[in-house]
Design a protein around this motif. Sequence first.
Motif, PDB file in Angstrom:
ATOM      1  N   ARG A 200       0.824  -1.205   0.000  1.00  0.00           N
ATOM      2  CA  ARG A 200       0.000   0.000   0.000  1.00  0.00           C
ATOM      3  C   ARG A 200       0.861   1.258   0.000  1.00  0.00           C
ATOM      4  O   ARG A 200       0.591   2.220  -0.716  1.00  0.00           O
TER       5      ARG A 200
ATOM      6  N   ALA B  63      -3.928  -2.877  -3.449  1.00  0.00           N
ATOM      7  CA  ALA B  63      -2.978  -3.422  -2.473  1.00  0.00           C
ATOM      8  C   ALA B  63      -3.451  -4.777  -1.949  1.00  0.00           C
ATOM      9  O   ALA B  63      -2.644  -5.693  -1.755  1.00  0.00           O
TER      10      ALA B  63
ATOM     11  N   MET C 295      -6.588   0.755  -1.816  1.00  0.00           N
ATOM     12  CA  MET C 295      -6.771  -0.370  -0.889  1.00  0.00           C
ATOM     13  C   MET C 295      -7.102  -1.660  -1.643  1.00  0.00           C
ATOM     14  O   MET C 295      -6.574  -2.729  -1.307  1.00  0.00           O
TER      15      MET C 295
END
Length: 74
Positions: free
Chosen positions: A23, A42, A39
């Motif tokens: 991230r 990641a 998000m």
Amino acid sequence: MSHKVKIFLIYFVSFIVIFTIVRYLIGLIIPQMEHLYLMITAAIITVVLSPRLDKDQNGRYVLKSVFRKEPLIK
């Protein structure tokens, strides 16, 4: 601490560490990316790179990596 608890704890910590690093790196590479997409991206990369829980012939849990044939932790 039992073997099962130890393996799950190592699995959880490794997942969190890989997610945090991925991230952070994506945030540095693409700073204008929206938070939700950052998000999700990641999380997908972390699922691919993180070790997998598997059972061996004896029924014990082991951690296997995408990059190695033998288990990381037996």
